[in-house]
Scaffold this motif. Structure first.
Motif, PDB file in Angstrom:
ATOM      1  N   LEU A  50       0.828  -1.206   0.000  1.00  0.00           N
ATOM      2  CA  LEU A  50       0.000   0.000   0.000  1.00  0.00           C
ATOM      3  C   LEU A  50       0.865   1.260   0.000  1.00  0.00           C
ATOM      4  O   LEU A  50       0.511   2.263  -0.645  1.00  0.00           O
ATOM      5  CB  LEU A  50      -0.921  -0.010   1.216  1.00  0.00           C
ATOM      6  N   SER A  51       1.985   1.225   0.718  1.00  0.00           N
ATOM      7  CA  SER A  51       2.887   2.379   0.719  1.00  0.00           C
ATOM      8  C   SER A  51       3.451   2.642  -0.669  1.00  0.00           C
ATOM      9  O   SER A  51       3.565   3.787  -1.103  1.00  0.00           O
ATOM     10  CB  SER A  51       4.033   2.151   1.716  1.00  0.00           C
ATOM     11  N   ALA A  52       3.795   1.557  -1.365  1.00  0.00           N
ATOM     12  CA  ALA A  52       4.319   1.724  -2.718  1.00  0.00           C
ATOM     13  C   ALA A  52       3.248   2.253  -3.675  1.00  0.00           C
ATOM     14  O   ALA A  52       3.537   3.086  -4.546  1.00  0.00           O
ATOM     15  CB  ALA A  52       4.870   0.389  -3.223  1.00  0.00           C
ATOM     16  N   LEU A  53       2.002   1.804  -3.504  1.00  0.00           N
ATOM     17  CA  LEU A  53       0.935   2.222  -4.411  1.00  0.00           C
ATOM     18  C   LEU A  53       0.406   3.616  -4.096  1.00  0.00           C
ATOM     19  O   LEU A  53       0.120   4.402  -5.012  1.00  0.00           O
ATOM     20  CB  LEU A  53      -0.216   1.212  -4.348  1.00  0.00           C
ATOM     21  N   ILE A  54       0.275   3.934  -2.811  1.00  0.00           N
ATOM     22  CA  ILE A  54      -0.348   5.202  -2.414  1.00  0.00           C
ATOM     23  C   ILE A  54       0.692   6.298  -2.186  1.00  0.00           C
ATOM     24  O   ILE A  54       0.492   7.449  -2.598  1.00  0.00           O
ATOM     25  CB  ILE A  54      -1.192   4.998  -1.133  1.00  0.00           C
ATOM     26  N   LEU A  55       1.807   5.950  -1.548  1.00  0.00           N
ATOM     27  CA  LEU A  55       2.821   6.944  -1.208  1.00  0.00           C
ATOM     28  C   LEU A  55       4.003   6.948  -2.162  1.00  0.00           C
ATOM     29  O   LEU A  55       4.897   7.796  -2.014  1.00  0.00           O
ATOM     30  CB  LEU A  55       3.332   6.689   0.224  1.00  0.00           C
ATOM     31  N   SER A  56       4.025   6.011  -3.099  1.00  0.00           N
ATOM     32  CA  SER A  56       5.172   5.855  -4.015  1.00  0.00           C
ATOM     33  C   SER A  56       6.466   5.684  -3.230  1.00  0.00           C
ATOM     34  O   SER A  56       7.510   6.253  -3.553  1.00  0.00           O
ATOM     35  CB  SER A  56       5.277   7.063  -4.950  1.00  0.00           C
ATOM     36  N   SER A  57       6.369   4.889  -2.153  1.00  0.00           N
ATOM     37  CA  SER A  57       7.515   4.666  -1.279  1.00  0.00           C
ATOM     38  C   SER A  57       7.968   3.214  -1.388  1.00  0.00           C
ATOM     39  O   SER A  57       7.236   2.293  -1.020  1.00  0.00           O
ATOM     40  CB  SER A  57       7.128   4.988   0.176  1.00  0.00           C
ATOM     41  N   GLY A  58       9.158   2.998  -1.914  1.00  0.00           N
ATOM     42  CA  GLY A  58       9.696   1.660  -2.027  1.00  0.00           C
ATOM     43  C   GLY A  58       9.055   0.855  -3.144  1.00  0.00           C
ATOM     44  O   GLY A  58       8.339   1.376  -4.004  1.00  0.00           O
ATOM     45  N   THR A  59       9.293  -0.451  -3.120  1.00  0.00           N
ATOM     46  CA  THR A  59       8.781  -1.364  -4.123  1.00  0.00           C
ATOM     47  C   THR A  59       7.740  -2.278  -3.494  1.00  0.00           C
ATOM     48  O   THR A  59       7.928  -2.768  -2.387  1.00  0.00           O
ATOM     49  CB  THR A  59       9.919  -2.223  -4.705  1.00  0.00           C
ATOM     50  N   ALA A  60       6.651  -2.486  -4.205  1.00  0.00           N
ATOM     51  CA  ALA A  60       5.570  -3.323  -3.686  1.00  0.00           C
ATOM     52  C   ALA A  60       5.999  -4.789  -3.694  1.00  0.00           C
ATOM     53  O   ALA A  60       6.278  -5.343  -4.766  1.00  0.00           O
ATOM     54  CB  ALA A  60       4.314  -3.130  -4.527  1.00  0.00           C
ATOM     55  N   PRO A  61       6.032  -5.449  -2.538  1.00  0.00           N
ATOM     56  CA  PRO A  61       6.420  -6.872  -2.476  1.00  0.00           C
ATOM     57  C   PRO A  61       5.224  -7.767  -2.802  1.00  0.00           C
ATOM     58  O   PRO A  61       4.715  -8.493  -1.944  1.00  0.00           O
ATOM     59  CB  PRO A  61       6.888  -7.031  -1.026  1.00  0.00           C
ATOM     60  N   ILE A  62       4.799  -7.745  -4.047  1.00  0.00           N
ATOM     61  CA  ILE A  62       3.603  -8.488  -4.446  1.00  0.00           C
ATOM     62  C   ILE A  62       3.771  -9.987  -4.213  1.00  0.00           C
ATOM     63  O   ILE A  62       2.845 -10.670  -3.761  1.00  0.00           O
ATOM     64  CB  ILE A  62       3.283  -8.213  -5.934  1.00  0.00           C
TER      65      ILE A  62
END
Length: 287
Positions: free
Chosen positions: A64-76
């Motif tokens: 969620l941080s990667a998607l909403i805050l553009s922070s880091g990489t999403a660990p899908i």
């Protein structure tokens, strides 16, 4: 290690551990179907709940941080693996059901895991609003997590808490749920009392001492009110779980609050006595 060696090590671990896990799982499943004791099964589910739910919550927060805050990489990948582990054990619970009270401990552990990020998010959101109001009134501005990050915390904790605490409890209330409700209710009440004591105490300090400008002195108000409101909401919900009857559960809850109050009173009296009868006398003169 090189990627090739990492892949080889992972495949070797799967090749060795998977057959053992499958054989033991099938054997234990047969024993559960034959009516074996549920103690070990409940303990296993509790450990699994603790490990995989925390791992799932961390992966969800990072995603969620990667998607909403553009922070880091999403660990899908991590999110899918941990979600699959949780879903598999949900299926296993339905495949070999046990008495409803047998699942209370893992459910309560899951509810606690979900409640923590939920409270962080809701508290941060309240804090952001109070900071904005306090700033408009001329107070010293503060800094919080931010509205978007607050929503990330809420979206991380709310699904877990709702599923483990609300939706999953249609089969009644047992000792684990009541114990957790007592613990959270008592802790929330303690937080509320502490917030009120801080507000009253600092207000008296402002009026009876040279505390400086009001804007800087009362800069604690947004955080203190946040704790007060968060504690009030948490206490109200969990106190409702305990019911209104004069049951042993309610009496134990009230005894817990009384114990907290006695400890706080003794500590306050001790601190006051140390100030009054310390190196300086009551009028402030040297002893």
């Amino acid at each position: 290690f090189e990627p090739e060696r990492q892949v080889a090590s992972a495949l070797a671990a799967i090749a060795v551990s998977a057959p053992v896990a499958i054989v033991l799982w099938i054997r234990q499943r047969k024993r559960r179907l034959q009516g074996a004791g549920a103690g070990g099964w409940v303990l296993y589910l509790t450990i699994v709940e603790l490990f995989f739910t925390i791992s799932f919550a961390i992966a969800l927060y990072r995603t969620l941080s990667a998607l909403i805050l553009s922070s880091g990489t999403a660990p899908i990948t991590d999110l899918i693996v941990y979600a699959a582990a949780v879903l598999f054990h949900e299926w296993a619970i339905r495949d070999t059901p046990a008495p409803s009270t047998g699942y209370e401990l893992p459910r309560t552990v899951g509810a606690a895991i979900g409640l923590i990020p939920l409270l962080i998010g809701v508290g941060s959101l309240i804090f952001e609003g109070l900071i904005a109001v306090y700033d408009m009134l001329g107070g010293s501005p503060g800094f919080g997590l931010g509205v978007l990050e607050s929503f990330v915390w809420i979206l991380t904790g709310l699904p877990i808490w709702w599923y483990r605490w609300l939706w999953r409890w249609r089969d009644g209330h047992g000792p684990a749920r009541r114990a957790w409700a007592i613990l959270v209710s008592a802790a929330s009440m303690t937080v509320m009392v502490g917030a009120l004591v801080t507000i009253v105490g600092q207000t008296l300090v402002f009026f009876f001492t040279d505390a400086g400008p009001a804007g800087s002195h009362f800069s604690f108000i947004p955080l203190t009110l946040t704790l007060l409101l968060l504690g009030l909401g948490t206490w109200q919900h969990h106190r409702t779980v305990l019911g209104s009857d004069r049951s042993d559960t309610v009496r134990f809850y009230e005894y817990s609050l009384a114990a907290v109050g006695v400890v706080g009173m003794i500590g306050s009296v001790t601190a006051l006595a140390a100030i009054v009868f310390g190196p300086r006398d009551f009028l402030g003169a040297d002893a």
